[in-house]
Write an enzyme that holds these catalytic residues in place. Structure first.
Site, mmCIF file in Angstrom:
data_model
loop_
_atom_site.group_PDB
_atom_site.id
_atom_site.type_symbol
_atom_site.label_atom_id
_atom_site.label_comp_id
_atom_site.label_asym_id
_atom_site.label_seq_id
_atom_site.Cartn_x
_atom_site.Cartn_y
_atom_site.Cartn_z
ATOM 1 N N GLY A 1 10.171 15.549 -0.150
ATOM 2 C CA GLY A 1 10.288 14.617 0.958
ATOM 3 C C GLY A 1 9.314 13.457 0.837
ATOM 4 O O GLY A 1 9.585 12.349 1.281
ATOM 5 N N GLY A 2 8.184 13.725 0.217
ATOM 6 C CA GLY A 2 7.167 12.717 -0.021
ATOM 7 C C GLY A 2 5.962 13.398 -0.634
ATOM 8 O O GLY A 2 5.843 14.629 -0.584
ATOM 9 N N ARG B 1 0.832 -1.203 0.000
ATOM 10 C CA ARG B 1 0.000 0.000 0.000
ATOM 11 C C ARG B 1 0.874 1.264 0.000
ATOM 12 O O ARG B 1 0.609 2.220 -0.738
ATOM 13 C CB ARG B 1 -0.908 -0.020 1.225
ATOM 14 C CG ARG B 1 -1.897 1.143 1.274
ATOM 15 C CD ARG B 1 -2.897 0.956 2.391
ATOM 16 N NE ARG B 1 -2.271 0.975 3.709
ATOM 17 C CZ ARG B 1 -2.093 -0.098 4.488
ATOM 18 N NH1 ARG B 1 -2.524 -1.288 4.064
ATOM 19 N NH2 ARG B 1 -1.515 -0.004 5.661
ATOM 20 N N ASN C 1 13.006 9.555 -2.919
ATOM 21 C CA ASN C 1 13.619 10.570 -2.073
ATOM 22 C C ASN C 1 15.058 10.139 -1.844
ATOM 23 O O ASN C 1 15.325 9.236 -1.062
ATOM 24 C CB ASN C 1 12.867 10.699 -0.744
ATOM 25 C CG ASN C 1 13.458 11.748 0.171
ATOM 26 O OD1 ASN C 1 14.591 12.168 0.001
ATOM 27 N ND2 ASN C 1 12.685 12.150 1.175
ATOM 28 N N PHE D 1 12.750 5.819 -0.225
ATOM 29 C CA PHE D 1 14.101 6.344 -0.381
ATOM 30 C C PHE D 1 14.914 5.622 -1.449
ATOM 31 O O PHE D 1 14.734 4.425 -1.692
ATOM 32 C CB PHE D 1 14.847 6.292 0.957
ATOM 33 C CG PHE D 1 14.360 7.315 1.935
ATOM 34 C CD1 PHE D 1 14.784 8.626 1.855
ATOM 35 C CD2 PHE D 1 13.457 6.976 2.929
ATOM 36 C CE1 PHE D 1 14.327 9.576 2.749
ATOM 37 C CE2 PHE D 1 12.997 7.914 3.829
ATOM 38 C CZ PHE D 1 13.435 9.221 3.735
ATOM 39 N N HIS E 1 12.473 20.228 -2.544
ATOM 40 C CA HIS E 1 12.881 18.850 -2.241
ATOM 41 C C HIS E 1 11.629 18.019 -1.948
ATOM 42 O O HIS E 1 10.855 18.362 -1.044
ATOM 43 C CB HIS E 1 13.814 18.800 -1.040
ATOM 44 C CG HIS E 1 14.034 17.406 -0.534
ATOM 45 N ND1 HIS E 1 14.939 16.556 -1.122
ATOM 46 C CD2 HIS E 1 13.441 16.707 0.455
ATOM 47 C CE1 HIS E 1 14.893 15.386 -0.489
ATOM 48 N NE2 HIS E 1 13.999 15.456 0.473
ATOM 49 N N CYS F 1 17.542 15.360 4.679
ATOM 50 C CA CYS F 1 16.961 15.798 3.409
ATOM 51 C C CYS F 1 17.222 17.265 3.093
ATOM 52 O O CYS F 1 17.121 17.673 1.935
ATOM 53 C CB CYS F 1 15.453 15.542 3.414
ATOM 54 S SG CYS F 1 15.025 13.793 3.324
ATOM 55 N N LEU G 1 9.618 9.142 11.787
ATOM 56 C CA LEU G 1 8.990 10.333 11.215
ATOM 57 C C LEU G 1 7.607 10.490 11.813
ATOM 58 O O LEU G 1 6.775 9.583 11.734
ATOM 59 C CB LEU G 1 8.891 10.206 9.689
ATOM 60 C CG LEU G 1 10.205 9.952 8.947
ATOM 61 C CD1 LEU G 1 9.945 9.773 7.454
ATOM 62 C CD2 LEU G 1 11.188 11.066 9.186
#
Length: 392
Positions: free
Chosen positions: A309-310, A60, A340, A217, A307, A166, A269
């Site tokens: 990150g997601g 998922r 990433n 990543f 950037h 990051c 995170l």
């Protein structure tokens, strides 16, 4: 490992005297290309795990990250040589660093060579080196090994940024900007290099957040040449770096929590990370934008090199700033193609930004001369640079 660079068309805008400019970009990757559609089966096979719940969760996550491909150092050969990397609880820091230290140096050398080739001037003209990585640890540091691998002058002045995460690519660019503007005639090589082997672990129900990293990543390296007062005929400036700022958000230290332990790096995170960034991004950007007197809220007249990150962070930014969907195309493309890749990713975003700018120019949609280069890292730390695209 393979390297790539980008050759740009002649710049049309002139850089302001004394302002730092990005003069060239380059990138490099390990040979292992991972297709997201096949990642789950391969990861669970390599780690000898058959937990159906964790497998379903990773499946998922792989769909929600929007990543399609990325490159990794990890290979069957490495796992055969170091099978303990796939076993829960074993101290493997030495083994990881043995792999990572060599891998990040090789990728950094290749990315730098691609960048220098695009720059077009002799390597002996490089006066300073800024090296960024969150994937190695050693004394002397990776900056020295990179300098040696490239054959740089032993008198080159070096700066090393370790474990910035990051935000490292933009942090390094900020440092390179300061060096270039305070040392007339200098040419700064900024190199970033990262590999996920430093944090590779088998799946565990006790660490469900690890699966986010597995799904998101990637590995690689990036490089830039930064200098002021480009030499006409010999250098083609891409971006002018006008103003750079850094800010950390108080009481957010645990939102991105990384620890280097006997078992490599572990990250946690916080779920509220995208919300924290959304709540604070506009105020941060306004501090940069007001420098050139832009009217409030005219964000769609700018370019945005962010950037990625997601996808959640990009989506929140787009919503809060009311950006047109195409404004984050470069960031979304970089995420889709490379994942990433931590500090490297801003190099990939800037390359795609140049492509997007040429497309906008051809379609007469305005020139988007001014824009922001942004990244977010542990702290939570915001890094931002107000820049001009000199190629439009």
């Amino acid at each position: 490992m393979g390297s790539e660079g980008i050759t740009q068309e002649c710049s049309q805008k002139v850089a302001n005297p004394g302002r730092a400019t990005i003069l060239a970009l380059g990138k490099a990757f390990p040979h292992q290309l991972v297709m997201q559609d096949y990642l789950v089966d391969g990861y669970f096979r390599d780690t000898n795990c058959d937990d159906p719940v964790l497998k379903q969760k990773l499946t998922r996550l792989c769909k929600t990250t929007t990543v399609k491909t990325r490159y990794v150092v990890m290979s069957e050969e490495i796992l055969k040589k170091y099978p303990e990397l796939a076993i829960e609880g074993l101290p493997t820091l030495k083994q990881r660093l043995d792999i990572c230290n060599d891998a990040v140096t090789q990728m950094a050398v290749e990315a730098s060579q691609a960048c220098i080739k695009n720059w077009g001037r002799p390597i002996s003209d490089i006066t300073h080196l800024v090296y960024v990585s969150s994937s190695e640890a050693r004394l002397p540091g990776g900056d020295l090994y990179l300098a040696r691998g490239l054959g740089l002058n032993p008198e080159i002045q070096r700066v090393m940024l370790y474990f910035v995460g990051c935000s490292g690519g933009v942090a390094g660019l900020r440092v390179a900007k300061d060096i270039a503007e305070n040392n007339p005639g200098s040419r700064v090589l900024l190199a970033t290099s990262e590999t996920t082997i430093i944090g590779f672990k088998p799946p565990s129900a006790k660490r469900p957040y690890d699966l986010v990293g597995v799904a998101l990543f990637g590995d690689g390296a990036g490089a830039m040449i930064i200098g002021s007062d480009p030499v006409l005929g010999n250098e083609k400036p891409l971006f002018e770096l006008h103003t750079a700022i850094q800010e950390f958000l108080p009481e957010t230290e645990k939102a991105i929590d990384g620890r280097l332990t006997e078992e490599g790096i572990s990250f946690k995170l916080a779920r509220e990370l995208p919300q924290i960034i959304e709540d604070n991004i506009e105020g941060f950007c306004e501090k940069l934008i007001k420098v050139v007197g832009f009217p409030d809220k005219e964000y769609n007249k700018m370019f945005w090199a962010v950037h990625p990150g997601g996808p959640a962070i990009l989506n929140r930014m787009e919503k809060r700033l009311e950006l047109s969907p195409e404004k984050l195309n470069a960031s979304r493309r970089a995420l889709m193609d490379y994942g990433n890749a931590s500090s490297n990713t801003i190099v990939y975003v800037l390359e795609y930004m140049l492509e997007e700018s040429l497309k906008i120019k051809r379609e007469n949609q305005g020139d988007n001369e001014w824009g922001l280069i942004l990244a977010f890292g542990p702290g939570i730390t915001f890094e931002g640079i107000l820049a001009r695209n000199l190629t439009v």
